[in-house]
Design a protein around this motif. Sequence first.
Motif, PDB file in Angstrom:
ATOM      1  N   VAL A  21       0.832  -1.205   0.000  1.00  0.00           N
ATOM      2  CA  VAL A  21       0.000   0.000   0.000  1.00  0.00           C
ATOM      3  C   VAL A  21       0.866   1.254   0.000  1.00  0.00           C
ATOM      4  O   VAL A  21       0.578   2.224  -0.711  1.00  0.00           O
ATOM      5  CB  VAL A  21      -0.951  -0.007   1.218  1.00  0.00           C
ATOM      6  N   LEU A  22       1.934   1.249   0.768  1.00  0.00           N
ATOM      7  CA  LEU A  22       2.826   2.405   0.808  1.00  0.00           C
ATOM      8  C   LEU A  22       3.446   2.685  -0.558  1.00  0.00           C
ATOM      9  O   LEU A  22       3.533   3.835  -0.992  1.00  0.00           O
ATOM     10  CB  LEU A  22       3.938   2.175   1.835  1.00  0.00           C
ATOM     11  N   CYS A  23       3.886   1.629  -1.221  1.00  0.00           N
ATOM     12  CA  CYS A  23       4.522   1.800  -2.536  1.00  0.00           C
ATOM     13  C   CYS A  23       3.541   2.328  -3.575  1.00  0.00           C
ATOM     14  O   CYS A  23       3.921   3.090  -4.466  1.00  0.00           O
ATOM     15  CB  CYS A  23       5.114   0.471  -3.008  1.00  0.00           C
ATOM     16  N   ILE A  24       2.287   1.926  -3.471  1.00  0.00           N
ATOM     17  CA  ILE A  24       1.277   2.350  -4.444  1.00  0.00           C
ATOM     18  C   ILE A  24       0.771   3.755  -4.166  1.00  0.00           C
ATOM     19  O   ILE A  24       0.542   4.543  -5.092  1.00  0.00           O
ATOM     20  CB  ILE A  24       0.092   1.354  -4.452  1.00  0.00           C
ATOM     21  N   THR A  25       0.613   4.094  -2.880  1.00  0.00           N
ATOM     22  CA  THR A  25      -0.079   5.330  -2.517  1.00  0.00           C
ATOM     23  C   THR A  25       0.835   6.396  -1.929  1.00  0.00           C
ATOM     24  O   THR A  25       0.925   7.508  -2.456  1.00  0.00           O
ATOM     25  CB  THR A  25      -1.208   5.023  -1.499  1.00  0.00           C
ATOM     26  N   PHE A  26       1.525   6.093  -0.854  1.00  0.00           N
ATOM     27  CA  PHE A  26       2.237   7.115  -0.099  1.00  0.00           C
ATOM     28  C   PHE A  26       3.479   7.623  -0.823  1.00  0.00           C
ATOM     29  O   PHE A  26       3.707   8.837  -0.897  1.00  0.00           O
ATOM     30  CB  PHE A  26       2.633   6.568   1.283  1.00  0.00           C
ATOM     31  N   VAL A  27       4.315   6.706  -1.331  1.00  0.00           N
ATOM     32  CA  VAL A  27       5.584   7.121  -1.937  1.00  0.00           C
ATOM     33  C   VAL A  27       5.365   8.044  -3.139  1.00  0.00           C
ATOM     34  O   VAL A  27       6.003   9.105  -3.231  1.00  0.00           O
ATOM     35  CB  VAL A  27       6.435   5.891  -2.334  1.00  0.00           C
ATOM     36  N   PRO A  28       4.472   7.706  -4.087  1.00  0.00           N
ATOM     37  CA  PRO A  28       4.252   8.628  -5.208  1.00  0.00           C
ATOM     38  C   PRO A  28       3.756  10.003  -4.773  1.00  0.00           C
ATOM     39  O   PRO A  28       4.199  11.023  -5.308  1.00  0.00           O
ATOM     40  CB  PRO A  28       3.197   7.900  -6.049  1.00  0.00           C
ATOM     41  N   LYS A  29       2.847  10.015  -3.797  1.00  0.00           N
ATOM     42  CA  LYS A  29       2.296  11.299  -3.363  1.00  0.00           C
ATOM     43  C   LYS A  29       3.356  12.143  -2.671  1.00  0.00           C
ATOM     44  O   LYS A  29       3.518  13.329  -2.972  1.00  0.00           O
ATOM     45  CB  LYS A  29       1.117  11.059  -2.414  1.00  0.00           C
ATOM     46  N   PHE A  30       4.103  11.552  -1.759  1.00  0.00           N
ATOM     47  CA  PHE A  30       5.148  12.303  -1.065  1.00  0.00           C
ATOM     48  C   PHE A  30       6.239  12.749  -2.034  1.00  0.00           C
ATOM     49  O   PHE A  30       6.774  13.843  -1.925  1.00  0.00           O
ATOM     50  CB  PHE A  30       5.765  11.459   0.056  1.00  0.00           C
ATOM     51  N   GLY A  31       6.598  11.864  -2.984  1.00  0.00           N
ATOM     52  CA  GLY A  31       7.627  12.209  -3.955  1.00  0.00           C
ATOM     53  C   GLY A  31       7.192  13.341  -4.867  1.00  0.00           C
ATOM     54  O   GLY A  31       7.978  14.228  -5.211  1.00  0.00           O
ATOM     55  N   GLN A  32       5.928  13.344  -5.251  1.00  0.00           N
ATOM     56  CA  GLN A  32       5.390  14.370  -6.130  1.00  0.00           C
ATOM     57  C   GLN A  32       5.414  15.746  -5.469  1.00  0.00           C
ATOM     58  O   GLN A  32       5.672  16.761  -6.112  1.00  0.00           O
ATOM     59  CB  GLN A  32       3.955  13.993  -6.498  1.00  0.00           C
ATOM     60  N   LEU A  33       5.179  15.790  -4.155  1.00  0.00           N
ATOM     61  CA  LEU A  33       5.066  17.063  -3.446  1.00  0.00           C
ATOM     62  C   LEU A  33       6.413  17.604  -2.967  1.00  0.00           C
ATOM     63  O   LEU A  33       6.484  18.730  -2.476  1.00  0.00           O
ATOM     64  CB  LEU A  33       4.129  16.898  -2.248  1.00  0.00           C
ATOM     65  N   LYS A  34       7.494  16.792  -3.065  1.00  0.00           N
ATOM     66  CA  LYS A  34       8.837  17.237  -2.664  1.00  0.00           C
ATOM     67  C   LYS A  34       8.842  17.776  -1.222  1.00  0.00           C
ATOM     68  O   LYS A  34       9.206  18.923  -0.957  1.00  0.00           O
ATOM     69  CB  LYS A  34       9.359  18.322  -3.617  1.00  0.00           C
TER      70      LYS A  34
END
Length: 567
Positions: free
Chosen positions: A86-99
Motif C-alpha cells: 500500500v505504501l509503494c502504491i499510494t504514499f511514496v508517489p504522493k510524497f515524492g510528487q510534493l517534494k
Amino acid sequence: MSSLDWIVLSLTLIFVVAYGIYRSREKHTMDSFLLAGQSMPWYHVTLSLMATQASAITFLSAPGQAYTDGMRFVQFYFGLPLAMVVLCITFVPKFGQLKIFTAYEFLERRFDLRTRALTSFLFLLQRGLSTGLSIYAPSLILSAILGWDIMWTNIISGGIVMLYTIAGGSRAVSHTHLQQMGIITVGMVIAGVMVVRFLPNDVSFSDALHVAGKMGKINLIDFTFDLNNRYNVWSGLIGGFFLQLSYFGTDQSQVGRFLTGSSQGQSKLGLAMNGLLKIPMQFMILLVGVLVFAFYQFTNPPLFFNETAVEQVRKTQYAAEYQKLETRHDAIQAAKRPHVMELTRALKKDDEPAIEQSRTALAKIETQVQDVRKQAGAVLSKANGAEINDVNYIFLRFVIDYLPVGMVGLLIAVILLASMGSVASAYNSLASCSIVDIYKRMVHKDDDSRNYVAASRWATFFWGVFCIGVAQYASRLGSMIEAVNILGSLFYGVILGIFLVAFYFPKIGSRAVFFASILGEIFVVLSYWLDLTAFLWLNLIGCALVIFFALILEKIWPQPAQEVNAL
C-alpha cells in the motif's frame, strides 16, 4: 566483562560512529541534514528502515518475550508486507510528487495548518515517549555490567547517539545504519549457534526445538479470532497491518528514511525489501529466545534474571525470604530435569504415550516454577519499592553468564548498536518535525538555510534531553517490546485515519477531519484505559473512528466546497 570484551565493544562502537560522521563530513544544507540529499540507494533505505524499527528493545526484550510467551509474537508482523504494498502504491508517489521534508507538510496542503500541527504534535508526543523506552533498553546493559545507577547509563546511552546525530544529520544516520545491521545480523546468528553448542552432547538443535514445542514455546500460528488475544493471525494481519501502515507511512522516523531514496523507484524497492526481510529477521530473534529457553531446561536457570535487583534484595530485610525461594526453585528445577530428559528420549523414539506423559508432568512443574518466580518478583518489588520485571534481562543474563570472552563484547555491541540506530532516526525525525512543521512554518518562515541547520541541531539536542528524561521512568513498564508497541497503538491509528481521509475522501474538509481526530484519539485512549480489547486492534479502531467521525461531521457541519483542498 573481560578486557578483551571491552576492547571488542569499544572498537565496534567507535568504528560505526566514526564511519557515519566521516561519510557525512561535507557542509550541510537543510536538505542534506534532514534527508541526506535524497541520494541513498535502495539497500541503504531497506537497512535504514530495519535499523530504525529494530531497536535495542528488539534484541533485548524479544528473546525474553519468546522465553516467557513463545514465538507467537511473530504474528505481530504478518500485516507488514501488505502495508509495504500500500505504501509503494499510494504514499511514496504522493510524497515524492510534493517534494516534502516531512509527512505532515502534505496534510497542510490537503487540509490546513491546524490539521498539520495536530498530527505533528501527536507524532512528536508518541515518538518522544517511545524513544525514551529505546534509550532505556541499552541502559539496562550498562547498568547490569558496570553496576552504575540507571540515571547515568541513560545519559550515556542517549548522549552518544545525540552527538553524532547533531554532527552528521540524516546522512550520518543512514551510513551508520548500514554498518549496524551488518554487525547485528552476524552477532545474532553467532548467538544462536552458541546456544546450540551449549546444549548437552546428546541433545541436538532439533531435539531442543521439539522440547520447546512440547512445552508450548513454538506457538507460531494461532487462527483463533479473539479480540482480547494480543497475538494471533487476525490481530497481526488486520491490527498489525494498520499499525505498520501508520508507522511506516506517517511516522516521520520511517518516512524520513524512505524519503532519502535517490528516486521513487529506490524508495519503493527499499520498502518492499523491508517487507520481505523483517519477518524472517524477527523469527530468527525469537528463535534465539526459544533456544535459550530450551538450554535452561537442561541447565538450572536463575530464579530471577535481573541480577542487579537480586543483589539489592540481598542487602535488605527480605534477603532470607528470597533465599528460601531460591532454594525451593533449585529443588523444583532438579525434579524437572529428569522429565525433560525423558521427554527428549521419547521424542527421539516417537513414543507418543511417553511424550504425553512427560509433557503433562512438565506442565505441572512449570506451573510451580512460575508460582515461585511470581513470589520472587513480589519480594523484589517490596525490597526495591517498585514493580520489578525481568523479561528484558533474560537474554542479557545468558550472554553475560555463558558466552566466551570476546563474544560477550560483540553481543553487547549488537544490542547497543541496535539502540543507536533507532534512537538516531528518532532524534532526526523529531528535529525534522520540530523545525519544518513548527519553527520554519510558524516562527521563522524565511530564514537562511544555515540557520535552519543550526536550529535542527538545537532541536536534536532538546529532544535528546527530553527522551533521556523519559527513559528514567521506563523501568515500570514491564516488557519493553510490548510497551513500545502499545504506546504506538495509542496514536498510530488516529494518525493513519487522518492520512487515509486525505488520500481517499476528497470531499471531506479540514474542519471535519480535525475534530474527528480529536474524538477518535479520546475514544482510543478510553478503550485502552478500560481494557476493552487487545492493543493491536486499537490501530484499526482509531483509523476507522477518524474516518467515521469525519464523514458524519462533514454531513452535519459541511465546509464550503471552495475551502476543501483535494490533492
